[in-house]
Design a protein around this motif. Structure first.
Motif, PDB file in Angstrom:
ATOM      1  N   ALA A  80      13.213  83.747  -2.919  1.00  0.00           N
ATOM      2  CA  ALA A  80      13.056  82.821  -4.047  1.00  0.00           C
ATOM      3  C   ALA A  80      14.219  83.076  -5.004  1.00  0.00           C
ATOM      4  O   ALA A  80      14.821  84.144  -4.978  1.00  0.00           O
ATOM      5  N   HIS A  81      14.534  82.079  -5.838  1.00  0.00           N
ATOM      6  CA  HIS A  81      15.656  82.293  -6.760  1.00  0.00           C
ATOM      7  C   HIS A  81      15.183  82.522  -8.197  1.00  0.00           C
ATOM      8  O   HIS A  81      14.153  82.009  -8.627  1.00  0.00           O
ATOM      9  N   MET A  82      15.964  83.314  -8.918  1.00  0.00           N
ATOM     10  CA  MET A  82      15.590  83.772 -10.260  1.00  0.00           C
ATOM     11  C   MET A  82      16.115  82.865 -11.366  1.00  0.00           C
ATOM     12  O   MET A  82      15.589  82.881 -12.475  1.00  0.00           O
ATOM     13  N   ALA A 143       9.208  76.762 -13.262  1.00  0.00           N
ATOM     14  CA  ALA A 143       8.438  77.009 -12.041  1.00  0.00           C
ATOM     15  C   ALA A 143       9.387  76.953 -10.847  1.00  0.00           C
ATOM     16  O   ALA A 143       9.152  77.597  -9.831  1.00  0.00           O
ATOM     17  N   ASP A 144      10.448  76.187 -10.973  1.00  0.00           N
ATOM     18  CA  ASP A 144      11.565  76.192 -10.026  1.00  0.00           C
ATOM     19  C   ASP A 144      12.524  77.267 -10.488  1.00  0.00           C
ATOM     20  O   ASP A 144      13.306  77.034 -11.396  1.00  0.00           O
ATOM     21  N   ASP A 145      12.475  78.458  -9.995  1.00  0.00           N
ATOM     22  CA  ASP A 145      11.696  78.852  -8.863  1.00  0.00           C
ATOM     23  C   ASP A 145      10.859  80.098  -9.182  1.00  0.00           C
ATOM     24  O   ASP A 145      10.610  80.943  -8.344  1.00  0.00           O
ATOM     25  N   LYS A 146      10.448  80.226 -10.463  1.00  0.00           N
ATOM     26  CA  LYS A 146       9.672  81.408 -10.828  1.00  0.00           C
ATOM     27  C   LYS A 146       8.277  81.363 -10.228  1.00  0.00           C
ATOM     28  O   LYS A 146       7.642  82.407 -10.044  1.00  0.00           O
ATOM     29  N   ASP A 177      21.555  82.261  -9.214  1.00  0.00           N
ATOM     30  CA  ASP A 177      22.539  81.172  -9.092  1.00  0.00           C
ATOM     31  C   ASP A 177      22.310  80.103  -8.035  1.00  0.00           C
ATOM     32  O   ASP A 177      23.259  79.460  -7.595  1.00  0.00           O
ATOM     33  N   GLU A 178      21.055  79.877  -7.644  1.00  0.00           N
ATOM     34  CA  GLU A 178      20.793  78.795  -6.689  1.00  0.00           C
ATOM     35  C   GLU A 178      21.120  77.442  -7.296  1.00  0.00           C
ATOM     36  O   GLU A 178      21.668  76.561  -6.645  1.00  0.00           O
ATOM     37  N   GLU A 179      20.784  77.283  -8.572  1.00  0.00           N
ATOM     38  CA  GLU A 179      20.924  75.969  -9.219  1.00  0.00           C
ATOM     39  C   GLU A 179      22.378  75.548  -9.393  1.00  0.00           C
ATOM     40  O   GLU A 179      22.649  74.382  -9.634  1.00  0.00           O
ATOM     41  N   VAL A 180      23.284  76.494  -9.320  1.00  0.00           N
ATOM     42  CA  VAL A 180      24.695  76.125  -9.420  1.00  0.00           C
ATOM     43  C   VAL A 180      25.359  76.179  -8.045  1.00  0.00           C
ATOM     44  O   VAL A 180      26.584  76.194  -7.915  1.00  0.00           O
ATOM     45  N   VAL A 200      10.786  80.056  -0.741  1.00  0.00           N
ATOM     46  CA  VAL A 200       9.585  79.498  -1.367  1.00  0.00           C
ATOM     47  C   VAL A 200      10.084  78.775  -2.607  1.00  0.00           C
ATOM     48  O   VAL A 200      10.081  79.303  -3.710  1.00  0.00           O
ATOM     49  N   ASP A 201      10.589  77.555  -2.402  1.00  0.00           N
ATOM     50  CA  ASP A 201      11.330  76.836  -3.439  1.00  0.00           C
ATOM     51  C   ASP A 201      11.137  75.327  -3.279  1.00  0.00           C
ATOM     52  O   ASP A 201      11.999  74.543  -3.649  1.00  0.00           O
ATOM     53  N   GLY A 202      10.007  74.943  -2.673  1.00  0.00           N
ATOM     54  CA  GLY A 202       9.757  73.514  -2.456  1.00  0.00           C
ATOM     55  C   GLY A 202       8.942  72.943  -3.589  1.00  0.00           C
ATOM     56  O   GLY A 202       8.895  73.498  -4.679  1.00  0.00           O
TER      57      GLY A 202
HETATM   58 ZN   LIG Z   1      14.758  75.773  -6.828  1.00  0.00          ZN
END
Ligand SMILES: [Zn+2]
Length: 410
Positions: A80-82, A143-146, A177-180, A200-202
């Motif tokens: 998952a991403h932080m 919540a994306d992605d906490k 850094d998933e969002e970038v 787990v990021d859907g």
């Molecule tokens: Zn995400």
């Protein structure tokens, strides 16, 4: 299994840490604040009894939940991403729990007029009676992605407390850094040591994703010919106008704002233009690589026609590969999806396989050799003030992970 209290306590704690990433940053992770949460997560993994907990210099947090069965079983990663999206404010998030939603308006902020309901978000309709979490109107929720972090952490704690549940070795990875778009840039797939993994990021409960876009970038360069406008007849080539003409010639039914589902598009993202020169950048997207290439041929044909019409201008068009549909990699290992679908069904849900209209960290990981589909978290309306997540959906996602761990050990 009912761990909603644990899930909420974690989600609440994680969303309060500002972990917004920054696409303009030259560092990795892109923002220092992500490390605050990374340290918190590493400490918590140690506290719940995970092994080999590590926080490396890039901000990746990794850990292991040891196998409870003997013999060589596939090693499964959970990721998952932080970070949270730079698109909306992410500082000072105040989560609100709306218990047992009855179906009317969910007032996120009366003062700011932020109200969530089925009219604005039809996906909500299926979640009557569930506990819904939102922010407070001035920030995203995160919540994306906490939600993903909370679900994986709670699954790890559960499995460590319940050695009677049969499973092989599980690896946990929390990434920045998933969002970038840079989430796995420095991720060491080999050291992680998993045979397959799941992000787990859907979003909405029950959906899983094994397909992303194929993605190319495009650059259009026009060199014009500047002449005094008073004596420009048959002598001037106005690069700005030629570029605008090409952009405007692209069919309106192949744009992001007119397509959905499996339909591809071209989007022109930037235009810098003057008489002498113009440069246009853009992106090309389609789940089907053949269709992606066909759209590129179509744009080339438009450019070819423009060359004939404007012989004094020099026009160049080029494409650059950005990422590819991960399905090509995932379908080589059918058990990666069949185990996931079985795990979703065992949680009492009907799985829906949805094509992602974008990329995921999983698509890059898949091409780095680690097939990585994506699992729902129970959230929706990401990257904005209307973001929400269902605690019941999170609990289902947690159940899916536990089922998945069992499935791989069969
Ligand atoms: Zn995400």
């Amino acid at each position: 299994m009912q761990l909603k209290t644990e899930l909420y306590r974690r989600l609440e704690r994680y969303v309060k840490v500002d972990t917004q990433s920054d696409e303009r940053s030259g560092t990795f992770p892109s923002t220092h604040r992500q490390l605050v949460l990374a340290r918190m997560l590493a400490d918590e993994l140690r506290a719940v009894g995970a092994k080999k907990v590590r926080l490396d210099r890039y901000g990746y947090v990794t850990a292991e939940v040891p196998a409870t069965v003997k013999g060589r079983k596939p090693v499964i990663g959970l990721l998952a991403h932080m970070d949270t999206a730079p698109a909306a404010p992410g500082k000072g998030v105040k989560p609100q729990l709306h218990r047992a939603w009855k179906g009317g308006d969910i007032v996120i902020s009366r003062r700011l007029g932020v109200v969530l309901n089925v009219r604005g978000c039809p996906e909500l309709a299926a979640h009557k009676g569930e506990d819904i979490v939102t922010a407070s109107g001035d920030t995203l929720l995160g919540a994306d992605d906490k939600a993903g972090l909370a679900i994986i952490m709670t699954a790890a704690e559960y499995l460590l407390k319940h050695p009677e549940v049969p499973h092989g070795t599980l690896k946990i990875g929390f990434t920045p850094d998933e969002e970038v778009g840079r989430g796995v840039e420095h991720f060491d797939v080999k050291a992680f040591g998993a045979d397959a993994a799941y992000t787990v990021d859907g979003d909405v409960t029950g959906t899983v994703e094994e397909e992303t876009f194929n993605a190319d970038g495009l650059t259009l360069k026009v060199a014009g010919k500047s002449v005094h406008p008073g004596s420009a007849k048959n002598a001037m080539a106005n690069a700005a106008r030629v570029a605008a003409e090409i952009v405007a010639s692209w069919p309106e039914n192949l744009l992001p704002e007119t397509t959905e589902g499996r339909e591809g598009f071209v989007m022109f993202t930037d235009i810098a233009a003057e008489t002498e020169k113009a440069e246009v950048s853009g992106i090309v997207r389609d789940h089907d690589l053949k269709k992606l290439k066909a759209m590129e041929r179509q744009l080339e044909a438009i450019v070819a026609a423009a060359r004939l019409k404007h012989p004094l201008a020099k026009i160049e068009l080029s494409f650059k590969e950005q990422y590819r549909n991960m399905k090509a990699v995932i379908s080589r290992r059918p058990e990666v999806m069949s185990n996931l679908l079985a795990a979703v069904r065992a949680a009492g849900l009907t799985p829906e396989i949805k094509p992602v209209r974008g990329g995921t960290d999983g698509s890059r990981l898949s091409f780095m050799g680690l097939p990585t589909p994506n699992v729902f978290t129970g959230g929706y309306n990401y990257h904005g003030r209307y973001e929400w997540v269902s605690l019941d959906g999170m609990n289902k996602s947690l159940e899916v992970l536990i089922n998945l761990a069992r499935k791989w050990a069969e």
